[in-house]
Design a protein around this motif. Structure first.
Motif, PDB file in Angstrom:
ATOM      1  N   PRO A 112      41.506  88.013  52.161  1.00 12.62           N
ATOM      2  CA  PRO A 112      40.680  89.063  52.762  1.00 12.62           C
ATOM      3  C   PRO A 112      41.238  90.472  52.554  1.00 12.62           C
ATOM      4  N   LEU A 113      42.542  90.637  52.572  1.00 13.13           N
ATOM      5  CA  LEU A 113      43.111  91.978  52.403  1.00 13.13           C
ATOM      6  C   LEU A 113      42.819  92.517  51.006  1.00 13.13           C
ATOM      7  N   LEU A 114      42.908  91.660  50.024  1.00 18.05           N
ATOM      8  CA  LEU A 114      42.615  92.053  48.650  1.00 18.05           C
ATOM      9  C   LEU A 114      41.153  92.481  48.512  1.00 18.05           C
ATOM     10  N   CYS A 115      40.251  91.696  49.070  1.00 16.66           N
ATOM     11  CA  CYS A 115      38.826  92.035  48.995  1.00 16.66           C
ATOM     12  C   CYS A 115      38.537  93.377  49.660  1.00 16.66           C
ATOM     13  N   ILE A 116      39.138  93.597  50.806  1.00 15.25           N
ATOM     14  CA  ILE A 116      38.933  94.860  51.517  1.00 15.25           C
ATOM     15  C   ILE A 116      39.538  96.017  50.719  1.00 15.25           C
ATOM     16  N   ALA A 117      40.721  95.827  50.157  1.00 16.58           N
ATOM     17  CA  ALA A 117      41.372  96.893  49.385  1.00 16.58           C
ATOM     18  C   ALA A 117      40.540  97.280  48.162  1.00 16.58           C
ATOM     19  N   VAL A 118      40.030  96.291  47.435  1.00 17.98           N
ATOM     20  CA  VAL A 118      39.197  96.580  46.254  1.00 17.98           C
ATOM     21  C   VAL A 118      37.937  97.323  46.678  1.00 17.98           C
ATOM     22  N   THR A 119      37.323  96.857  47.751  1.00 17.95           N
ATOM     23  CA  THR A 119      36.099  97.506  48.224  1.00 17.95           C
ATOM     24  C   THR A 119      36.360  98.926  48.700  1.00 17.95           C
ATOM     25  N   LYS A 120      37.508  99.174  49.290  1.00 18.91           N
ATOM     26  CA  LYS A 120      37.857 100.533  49.723  1.00 18.91           C
ATOM     27  C   LYS A 120      37.981 101.473  48.522  1.00 18.91           C
ATOM     28  N   VAL A 121      38.527 100.980  47.421  1.00 18.42           N
ATOM     29  CA  VAL A 121      38.615 101.795  46.197  1.00 18.42           C
ATOM     30  C   VAL A 121      37.213 102.152  45.724  1.00 18.42           C
ATOM     31  N   ILE A 122      36.329 101.172  45.706  1.00 17.17           N
ATOM     32  CA  ILE A 122      34.939 101.404  45.280  1.00 17.17           C
ATOM     33  C   ILE A 122      34.245 102.351  46.251  1.00 17.17           C
ATOM     34  N   GLU A 123      34.458 102.134  47.537  1.00 18.32           N
ATOM     35  CA  GLU A 123      33.835 102.977  48.564  1.00 18.32           C
ATOM     36  C   GLU A 123      34.232 104.440  48.394  1.00 18.32           C
ATOM     37  N   SER A 124      35.476 104.702  48.006  1.00 20.37           N
ATOM     38  CA  SER A 124      35.904 106.088  47.824  1.00 20.37           C
ATOM     39  C   SER A 124      35.142 106.753  46.681  1.00 20.37           C
ATOM     40  N   VAL A 125      34.889 106.004  45.622  1.00 18.78           N
ATOM     41  CA  VAL A 125      34.104 106.543  44.498  1.00 18.78           C
ATOM     42  C   VAL A 125      32.665 106.804  44.936  1.00 18.78           C
ATOM     43  N   LEU A 126      32.095 105.855  45.651  1.00 19.78           N
ATOM     44  CA  LEU A 126      30.720 106.034  46.127  1.00 19.78           C
ATOM     45  C   LEU A 126      30.629 107.246  47.039  1.00 19.78           C
ATOM     46  N   SER A 127      31.568 107.380  47.946  1.00 16.99           N
ATOM     47  CA  SER A 127      31.591 108.509  48.878  1.00 16.99           C
ATOM     48  C   SER A 127      31.727 109.842  48.137  1.00 16.99           C
ATOM     49  N   ASP A 128      32.588 109.887  47.135  1.00 11.28           N
ATOM     50  CA  ASP A 128      32.764 111.110  46.343  1.00 11.28           C
ATOM     51  C   ASP A 128      31.476 111.521  45.635  1.00 11.28           C
ATOM     52  N   ASN A 129      30.578 110.561  45.432  1.00 16.38           N
ATOM     53  CA  ASN A 129      29.310 110.829  44.764  1.00 16.38           C
ATOM     54  C   ASN A 129      28.131 110.824  45.737  1.00 16.38           C
ATOM     55  N   LEU A 131      27.108 108.649  47.832  1.00 15.50           N
ATOM     56  CA  LEU A 131      26.383 107.383  47.920  1.00 15.50           C
ATOM     57  C   LEU A 131      26.955 106.586  49.083  1.00 15.50           C
ATOM     58  N   PRO A 132      26.113 105.825  49.759  1.00 14.91           N
ATOM     59  CA  PRO A 132      26.611 105.043  50.893  1.00 14.91           C
ATOM     60  C   PRO A 132      27.498 103.885  50.433  1.00 14.91           C
ATOM     61  N   GLY A 133      28.484 103.563  51.254  1.00 15.47           N
ATOM     62  CA  GLY A 133      29.373 102.451  50.938  1.00 15.47           C
ATOM     63  C   GLY A 133      28.649 101.125  50.808  1.00 15.47           C
ATOM     64  N   ALA A 134      27.473 101.025  51.416  1.00 19.79           N
ATOM     65  CA  ALA A 134      26.698  99.778  51.357  1.00 19.79           C
ATOM     66  C   ALA A 134      26.207  99.453  49.951  1.00 19.79           C
ATOM     67  N   VAL A 135      26.326 100.385  49.015  1.00 22.40           N
ATOM     68  CA  VAL A 135      25.964 100.087  47.636  1.00 22.40           C
ATOM     69  C   VAL A 135      26.820  98.935  47.101  1.00 22.40           C
ATOM     70  N   CYS A 136      28.027  98.828  47.619  1.00 21.55           N
ATOM     71  CA  CYS A 136      28.923  97.725  47.259  1.00 21.55           C
ATOM     72  C   CYS A 136      29.698  97.325  48.511  1.00 21.55           C
ATOM     73  N   SER A 137      29.300  96.217  49.111  1.00 19.88           N
ATOM     74  CA  SER A 137      29.872  95.791  50.389  1.00 19.88           C
ATOM     75  C   SER A 137      30.663  94.503  50.239  1.00 19.88           C
ATOM     76  N   THR A 138      31.539  94.280  51.212  1.00 22.78           N
ATOM     77  CA  THR A 138      32.310  93.050  51.274  1.00 22.78           C
ATOM     78  C   THR A 138      32.112  92.401  52.627  1.00 22.78           C
ATOM     79  N   VAL A 139      31.997  91.079  52.615  1.00 21.59           N
ATOM     80  CA  VAL A 139      32.021  90.306  53.844  1.00 21.59           C
ATOM     81  C   VAL A 139      33.149  89.292  53.714  1.00 21.59           C
ATOM     82  N   CYS A 140      33.869  89.104  54.785  1.00 21.84           N
ATOM     83  CA  CYS A 140      34.976  88.148  54.786  1.00 21.84           C
ATOM     84  C   CYS A 140      34.591  86.960  55.647  1.00 21.84           C
ATOM     85  N   GLY A 141      35.031  85.801  55.240  1.00 22.26           N
ATOM     86  CA  GLY A 141      34.755  84.614  56.031  1.00 22.26           C
ATOM     87  C   GLY A 141      34.791  83.370  55.183  1.00 22.26           C
ATOM     88  N   GLY A 142      34.324  82.292  55.771  1.00 24.67           N
ATOM     89  CA  GLY A 142      34.379  80.994  55.117  1.00 24.67           C
ATOM     90  C   GLY A 142      33.019  80.519  54.643  1.00 24.67           C
TER      91      GLY A 142
END
Length: 187
Positions: A112-129, A131-142
């Motif tokens: 889960p930490l890896l998934c969140i970290a990757v998504t945070k990198v993407i979210e920063s790019v979206l935010s800089d442009n 665009l909402p973070g929901a363009v690329c979202s992550t859900v954690c679970g089983g």
């Protein structure tokens, strides 16, 4: 956007590679190499995006033309296994995004930490442009989250990577709602 995601991943490659190694259990060069795979897919997808222009073709009717037009699917869901969590997501997300889709990712429950970290990198790019973070979202679970994604009609296409046994179940759930499905099975 995808080029910028690749650049942002390039800037964080070694850190993400270390996190991948810690959480997934790969040796460090393999962890860094897997993040590099995502970066390479971003470069590929950017090049691929230049080929999506619609063709204009003559019609058999005089004075008429046919226009080929590409249309996004909407929401693409990605469910992947533990062994290549970043690479498999990168293959799907980069191409999905250049095609105009949004992506929701359910990575392996063991990373889960890896998934969140990757998504945070993407979210920063979206935010800089702007665009909402929901363009690329992550859900954690089983499995419960994976099942919900497979059954959700709002997910227009689902990409599943995992075992044949689970893939048969996921495939049946998506087919039951007449959804689109990409599967990479094994194990």
């Amino acid at each position: 956007i995808v080029r910028q995601i690749g650049d942002a991943m390039r800037d964080k490659r070694d850190l993400l590679g270390k996190l991948l190694s810690l959480e997934v259990g790969k040796i460090l060069p393999e962890g860094i190499g897997e993040v590099q795979e995502y970066i390479d897919m971003c470069d590929y997808a950017v090049g691929l995006s230049r080929m999506f222009g619609g063709r204009i073709m003559p019609s058999e009717r005089p004075g008429h033309w046919l226009l080929e037009q590409w249309n996004p699917l909407g929401v693409v869901g990605v469910i992947n296994a533990f062994n290549f969590p970043v690479a498999v997501f990168g293959w799907n997300q980069s191409v999905s995004t250049v095609c105009g889709n949004t992506t929701i990712w359910k990575g392996p429950p063991t990373a889960p930490l890896l998934c969140i970290a990757v998504t945070k990198v993407i979210e920063s790019v979206l935010s800089d442009n702007n665009l909402p973070g929901a363009v690329c979202s992550t859900v954690c679970g089983g499995a419960d989250i994976g099942e919900a994604m497979a059954k959700d009609k709002r997910i227009n296409m689902l990409s599943f990577t995992g075992s044949t046994k689970i893939g048969q179940k996921v495939g049946a759930m998506v087919q039951n709602r007449f959804g689109r499905l990409i599967m990479e099975l094994g194990g």
